[in-house]
Design a protein around this motif. Structure first.
Motif, short mmCIF file in Angstrom:
data_model
loop_
_atom_site.label_atom_id
_atom_site.label_comp_id
_atom_site.label_asym_id
_atom_site.label_seq_id
_atom_site.Cartn_x
_atom_site.Cartn_y
_atom_site.Cartn_z
N GLY A 238 0.84 -1.19 0.00
CA GLY A 238 0.00 0.00 0.00
C GLY A 238 0.87 1.24 0.00
N PRO A 239 0.32 2.38 0.45
CA PRO A 239 -0.97 2.53 1.15
C PRO A 239 -2.15 2.61 0.19
CG PRO A 239 0.12 4.64 1.02
CD PRO A 239 1.08 3.65 0.42
N VAL A 240 -3.35 2.36 0.77
CA VAL A 240 -4.61 2.54 0.06
C VAL A 240 -5.55 3.31 0.97
CG1 VAL A 240 -4.32 0.43 -1.28
CG2 VAL A 240 -5.61 0.36 0.87
N PRO A 241 -6.56 4.00 0.40
CA PRO A 241 -7.54 4.68 1.25
C PRO A 241 -8.30 3.68 2.12
CG PRO A 241 -7.68 5.46 -1.02
CD PRO A 241 -6.78 4.25 -1.03
N GLN A 242 -8.69 4.11 3.31
CA GLN A 242 -9.40 3.23 4.23
C GLN A 242 -10.68 2.66 3.60
OE1 GLN A 242 -9.99 4.04 8.59
NE2 GLN A 242 -12.14 4.29 7.99
N GLY A 243 -11.42 3.50 2.88
CA GLY A 243 -12.66 3.02 2.28
C GLY A 243 -12.42 1.88 1.32
N GLU A 244 -11.39 2.02 0.48
CA GLU A 244 -11.05 0.96 -0.48
C GLU A 244 -10.62 -0.31 0.25
OE1 GLU A 244 -7.74 0.17 -3.99
OE2 GLU A 244 -8.25 2.23 -3.43
N PHE A 245 -9.82 -0.15 1.28
CA PHE A 245 -9.33 -1.30 2.06
C PHE A 245 -10.51 -2.07 2.68
CE2 PHE A 245 -7.85 -2.92 6.25
CZ PHE A 245 -6.92 -3.84 5.80
N LEU A 246 -11.42 -1.36 3.32
CA LEU A 246 -12.55 -2.02 3.97
C LEU A 246 -13.48 -2.68 2.96
CD1 LEU A 246 -13.38 0.60 6.76
CD2 LEU A 246 -12.18 -1.58 7.02
N ARG A 247 -13.65 -2.06 1.80
CA ARG A 247 -14.48 -2.69 0.77
C ARG A 247 -13.83 -3.99 0.29
NH1 ARG A 247 -14.90 2.80 -1.13
NH2 ARG A 247 -16.96 3.66 -0.60
N ARG A 248 -12.52 -3.98 0.12
CA ARG A 248 -11.83 -5.20 -0.30
C ARG A 248 -11.98 -6.32 0.73
NH1 ARG A 248 -5.94 -3.01 -2.52
NH2 ARG A 248 -6.72 -1.74 -4.26
N LEU A 249 -12.10 -5.94 2.00
CA LEU A 249 -12.27 -6.93 3.06
C LEU A 249 -13.72 -7.41 3.18
CD1 LEU A 249 -10.02 -5.64 5.99
CD2 LEU A 249 -9.45 -7.23 4.15
N LEU B 156 -17.37 5.22 7.43
CA LEU B 156 -16.09 4.50 7.39
C LEU B 156 -15.49 4.43 5.99
CD1 LEU B 156 -16.80 1.48 9.76
CD2 LEU B 156 -15.30 3.42 10.24
N THR B 157 -16.34 4.47 4.96
CA THR B 157 -15.84 4.18 3.62
C THR B 157 -15.88 5.34 2.64
OG1 THR B 157 -18.01 3.36 2.89
CG2 THR B 157 -16.49 1.75 3.83
N GLU B 158 -16.67 6.37 2.92
CA GLU B 158 -16.82 7.45 1.95
C GLU B 158 -16.01 8.67 2.34
OE1 GLU B 158 -20.85 8.31 0.89
OE2 GLU B 158 -21.31 6.21 0.42
N GLY B 159 -15.80 9.56 1.37
CA GLY B 159 -15.10 10.81 1.63
C GLY B 159 -16.08 11.91 1.97
N GLY B 160 -15.67 13.15 1.76
CA GLY B 160 -16.55 14.27 2.06
C GLY B 160 -16.60 14.60 3.53
N ARG B 161 -17.46 15.53 3.88
CA ARG B 161 -17.55 16.02 5.25
C ARG B 161 -17.97 14.88 6.20
NH1 ARG B 161 -17.80 20.81 7.86
NH2 ARG B 161 -19.05 20.94 9.75
N GLY B 162 -17.15 14.65 7.21
CA GLY B 162 -17.44 13.61 8.18
C GLY B 162 -17.03 12.21 7.75
N GLY B 163 -16.68 12.03 6.47
CA GLY B 163 -16.28 10.71 5.99
C GLY B 163 -14.83 10.41 6.31
N MET B 164 -14.54 9.15 6.57
CA MET B 164 -13.18 8.72 6.92
C MET B 164 -12.54 7.90 5.81
SD MET B 164 -14.28 7.56 10.79
CE MET B 164 -12.73 7.70 11.66
N GLY B 165 -13.30 7.61 4.76
CA GLY B 165 -12.82 6.68 3.75
C GLY B 165 -11.68 7.16 2.90
#
Length: 375
Positions: A296-307, A335-344
């Protein structure tokens, strides 16, 4: 917070007697002063605290990291015992969820020796309560105290609170950024009088070309090298999740958080959380320098989707009330998306392993970089 912070008085006295404090030293005092440090005697997490971490958003986060650890354990050849280590484990929520998921794999679960690395006695008590039925669990104040052996290390929002150096470019070179006292007695930022000799020699190209006035942040490599050396020598992998940028560049990210909002990092030392973004390119470089493999690294959202987080959410919602189902959908989005409040998007995931592990599920060996830091 209207009363003066006790640490503020101490810091002002220290500056008056010893001179301005480098930002890294100021940050260190704010977070880990033995009596008044932010992380020493309080629980900063949750709605009633100052911030929320991914494990507190949803059980899905810890469960998936537990299943990630199971896949790595198999890749390692299923060692027994296996040290499952968490750095900065908060309330123990991530580890509790991970262990619950691992119960479905008895051979691994029974091989586990769990190690929690934590300096906050308040949080240790909460971890003990959350993990009261965990097998073979021990607490430590540093990774060095954990016995050697094959290991999987989890570090969620651990590196962002390690003290960060800030350097300011001037015509004559790079000067350390400091915290000083102004004429009205308030803490203010300044720069050291003399430039740091030959600081620019090892700077990344983007930083070397930064204009006068630019700020560059860096952390010592020791912590990353310690993690990488352990998995290199003992076998295993580390998973590091934090907010930051994937390419080293100039920019000021030193900030304070209080009650889920930004605050002045110089106003209430010891009472607000002070952090700085993580430079993932620097982490990767430090790990590779000691011979570990980087994934990696990869974005958290992408990582969690892969899992498989989306499938897990659907499964949970199928058994939930409509109200709880809405909460699960909201947590998935956060957990997976971007934008305001998103962590992905803001949060990144990087893996470090011994060289024999050519692939880590959810990550890739593609070259680091590709993202530009936003000051």
């Amino acid at each position: 917070m209207t009363e003066p912070a006790p640490l503020l008085t101490y810091i002002k006295k220290l500056i008056k007697t010893s001179g301005p404090l480098p930002v890294w030293r100021y940050m260190q005092l704010c977070l880990t002063h033995p009596e008044h440090g932010y992380y020493i005697a309080r629980d900063p997490l949750g709605r009633e605290g100052d911030f929320v971490t991914s494990p507190e958003v949803s059980q899905m986060f810890g469960e998936l990291l537990g299943l990630w650890a199971a896949s790595v354990w198999r890749m390692m050849g299923s060692p027994d015992p296996l040290r499952l280590i968490e750095l900065g484990p908060g309330r123990g929520t991530l580890m509790a969820d991970a262990l619950r998921a691992l119960r479905v794999l008895p051979p691994m679960y029974e091989s586990l020796s769990v190690h929690m690395v934590e300096i906050n006695p308040v949080l240790v008590e909460k971890q003990m309560a959350a993990l009261s039925d965990a097998p073979n669990i021990e607490w430590h104040t540093s990774l060095d105290q954990v016995p050697q052996g094959p290991a999987i290390i989890l570090a969620n929002e651990y590196f962002d609170v390690l003290p960060v150096h800030q350097m300011v470019r001037r015509d004559g070179g790079w000067h350390e950024r400091v915290v000083d006292i102004d004429g009205s007695g308030q803490l203010v930022f300044g720069v050291s009088a003399e430039p740091t000799p030959r600081f620019d020699v090892l700077l990344p190209p983007l930083v070397r070309a930064a204009p006068v006035g630019a700020i560059f942040e860096w952390r010592p490599d020791a912590e990353m090298m310690s993690i990488a050396t352990r998995v290199r020598d003992n076998g295993g992998a580390a998973l590091i999740i934090d907010y930051g940028h994937v390419r080293s560049d100039a920019g000021d990210t030193f900030q304070a958080i209080s009650r889920h909002s930004f605050a002045d990092p110089l106003k209430y030392p010891g009472r607000v959380d002070v952090t700085a973004h993580v430079d993932f390119e620097a982490l990767a470089r430090a790990a590779e320098d000691v011979g570990a493999r980087v994934h990696g690294p990869v974005p958290q959202g992408e990582f969690l989707r892969r899992l498989g987080i989306e499938a897990r959410a659907v499964n949970l919602m199928a058994k939930a009330t409509p109200e709880l189902s809405d909460d699960i959908a909201t947590a998935l989005k956060r957990l997976t998306e971007g934008g305001r409040g998103g962590m992905g998007s803001m949060f990144k995931v990087i893996g470090v392993s011994d060289p024999s592990l050519s692939v880590l599920v959810g990550l890739s060996d593609q070259a680091h970089g590709g993202g530009i830091r936003t000051p």
